[in-house]
Design a protein around this motif. Sequence first.
Motif, short mmCIF file in Angstrom:
data_model
loop_
_atom_site.label_atom_id
_atom_site.label_comp_id
_atom_site.label_asym_id
_atom_site.label_seq_id
_atom_site.Cartn_x
_atom_site.Cartn_y
_atom_site.Cartn_z
N PRO A 31 0.80 -1.23 0.00
CA PRO A 31 0.00 0.00 0.00
C PRO A 31 0.83 1.28 0.00
O PRO A 31 0.32 2.34 -0.29
CB PRO A 31 -0.81 -0.11 1.30
CG PRO A 31 0.00 -1.00 2.17
CD PRO A 31 0.73 -1.94 1.25
N ILE A 32 2.12 1.18 0.33
CA ILE A 32 2.99 2.35 0.35
C ILE A 32 4.28 2.01 -0.38
O ILE A 32 4.81 0.91 -0.23
CB ILE A 32 3.25 2.84 1.79
CG1 ILE A 32 3.98 4.18 1.79
CG2 ILE A 32 3.96 1.80 2.62
CD1 ILE A 32 3.96 4.88 3.13
N TRP A 33 4.76 2.94 -1.20
CA TRP A 33 5.93 2.70 -2.04
C TRP A 33 6.91 3.84 -1.90
O TRP A 33 6.51 5.00 -1.76
CB TRP A 33 5.51 2.63 -3.50
CG TRP A 33 4.82 1.39 -3.91
CD1 TRP A 33 3.55 1.00 -3.58
CD2 TRP A 33 5.33 0.37 -4.75
NE1 TRP A 33 3.25 -0.19 -4.16
CE2 TRP A 33 4.32 -0.60 -4.89
CE3 TRP A 33 6.54 0.18 -5.41
CZ2 TRP A 33 4.50 -1.74 -5.66
CZ3 TRP A 33 6.70 -0.96 -6.18
CH2 TRP A 33 5.69 -1.91 -6.29
N SER A 34 8.19 3.52 -2.04
CA SER A 34 9.16 4.60 -2.20
C SER A 34 9.07 5.05 -3.65
O SER A 34 8.71 4.27 -4.54
CB SER A 34 10.58 4.12 -1.88
OG SER A 34 11.06 3.28 -2.90
N VAL A 35 9.36 6.30 -3.89
CA VAL A 35 9.28 6.84 -5.25
C VAL A 35 10.24 6.10 -6.16
O VAL A 35 9.91 5.79 -7.31
CB VAL A 35 9.56 8.36 -5.24
CG1 VAL A 35 9.63 8.90 -6.65
CG2 VAL A 35 8.49 9.09 -4.44
N THR A 36 11.41 5.76 -5.67
CA THR A 36 12.40 5.03 -6.47
C THR A 36 11.88 3.66 -6.88
O THR A 36 12.00 3.27 -8.05
CB THR A 36 13.71 4.88 -5.66
OG1 THR A 36 14.13 6.16 -5.22
CG2 THR A 36 14.80 4.24 -6.50
N ASP A 37 11.31 2.93 -5.93
CA ASP A 37 10.78 1.60 -6.25
C ASP A 37 9.60 1.68 -7.22
O ASP A 37 9.46 0.84 -8.10
CB ASP A 37 10.34 0.88 -4.98
CG ASP A 37 11.50 0.43 -4.13
OD1 ASP A 37 12.63 0.34 -4.66
OD2 ASP A 37 11.30 0.15 -2.93
N LEU A 38 8.79 2.69 -7.06
CA LEU A 38 7.67 2.88 -7.97
C LEU A 38 8.17 3.15 -9.39
O LEU A 38 7.62 2.64 -10.36
CB LEU A 38 6.78 4.02 -7.48
CG LEU A 38 5.42 4.17 -8.12
CD1 LEU A 38 4.60 2.90 -7.99
CD2 LEU A 38 4.68 5.33 -7.50
N GLY A 39 9.23 3.93 -9.51
CA GLY A 39 9.84 4.18 -10.82
C GLY A 39 10.34 2.91 -11.46
O GLY A 39 10.19 2.69 -12.67
N ARG A 40 10.94 2.03 -10.66
CA ARG A 40 11.39 0.74 -11.20
C ARG A 40 10.20 -0.12 -11.63
O ARG A 40 10.26 -0.80 -12.65
CB ARG A 40 12.22 0.00 -10.16
CG ARG A 40 13.66 0.44 -10.11
CD ARG A 40 14.51 -0.52 -9.32
NE ARG A 40 14.28 -0.43 -7.89
CZ ARG A 40 14.93 0.38 -7.07
NH1 ARG A 40 15.86 1.17 -7.54
NH2 ARG A 40 14.65 0.39 -5.78
N GLU A 41 9.13 -0.08 -10.86
CA GLU A 41 7.95 -0.89 -11.18
C GLU A 41 7.31 -0.46 -12.50
O GLU A 41 6.89 -1.29 -13.29
CB GLU A 41 6.94 -0.81 -10.05
CG GLU A 41 5.70 -1.64 -10.25
CD GLU A 41 5.94 -3.13 -10.21
OE1 GLU A 41 5.13 -3.87 -10.79
OE2 GLU A 41 6.92 -3.57 -9.59
N ILE A 42 7.21 0.85 -12.72
CA ILE A 42 6.60 1.33 -13.97
C ILE A 42 7.62 1.49 -15.08
O ILE A 42 7.27 1.87 -16.20
CB ILE A 42 5.83 2.66 -13.75
CG1 ILE A 42 6.75 3.79 -13.34
CG2 ILE A 42 4.69 2.46 -12.80
CD1 ILE A 42 6.09 5.16 -13.31
N GLU A 43 8.88 1.21 -14.77
CA GLU A 43 9.98 1.26 -15.74
C GLU A 43 10.10 2.64 -16.38
O GLU A 43 10.11 2.79 -17.60
CB GLU A 43 9.80 0.18 -16.80
CG GLU A 43 9.85 -1.22 -16.23
CD GLU A 43 9.58 -2.30 -17.24
OE1 GLU A 43 9.20 -1.99 -18.39
OE2 GLU A 43 9.76 -3.47 -16.88
N TYR A 44 10.21 3.66 -15.51
CA TYR A 44 10.38 5.03 -15.99
C TYR A 44 11.47 5.69 -15.16
O TYR A 44 11.52 5.53 -13.94
CB TYR A 44 9.06 5.81 -15.87
CG TYR A 44 9.08 7.12 -16.59
CD1 TYR A 44 9.21 7.17 -17.97
CD2 TYR A 44 8.98 8.31 -15.90
CE1 TYR A 44 9.23 8.38 -18.64
CE2 TYR A 44 9.00 9.52 -16.56
CZ TYR A 44 9.13 9.55 -17.93
OH TYR A 44 9.16 10.75 -18.59
N TYR A 45 12.32 6.42 -15.82
CA TYR A 45 13.51 6.98 -15.18
C TYR A 45 13.23 8.15 -14.25
O TYR A 45 14.03 8.46 -13.38
CB TYR A 45 14.53 7.40 -16.25
CG TYR A 45 14.07 8.58 -17.07
CD1 TYR A 45 14.46 9.88 -16.72
CD2 TYR A 45 13.25 8.42 -18.17
CE1 TYR A 45 14.04 10.97 -17.46
CE2 TYR A 45 12.83 9.51 -18.91
CZ TYR A 45 13.23 10.77 -18.55
OH TYR A 45 12.80 11.84 -19.27
#
Length: 85
Positions: A31-45
């Motif tokens: 339910p909570i994500w770090s911004v960095t991990d979320l970027g990796r999940e959506i594959e966006y730099y």
Amino acid sequence: MQDQPNEQMRDWDVMEREVVYILTDPDRYLPIWSVTDLGREIEYYDPDAVIRPLINAGLIHKTSDGYVFATAAAFRMVQFTGHVV
């Protein structure tokens, strides 16, 4: 044509929707994500560029230490629209 969004804008909308779906699906994701991990999940730099409009729209909250989570409005939006792929 002016009425149709260009291909880049459509991809941006897809990424924003994907972020909302990730943050509102507790059965599949945290339910909570770090911004960095979320970027990796959506594959966006640059995940900050994707989540900033969602924060401004009131769909995501960002903590002071760089974590994001969905607001009640985001859950309600997904409830109204369903999970559209």
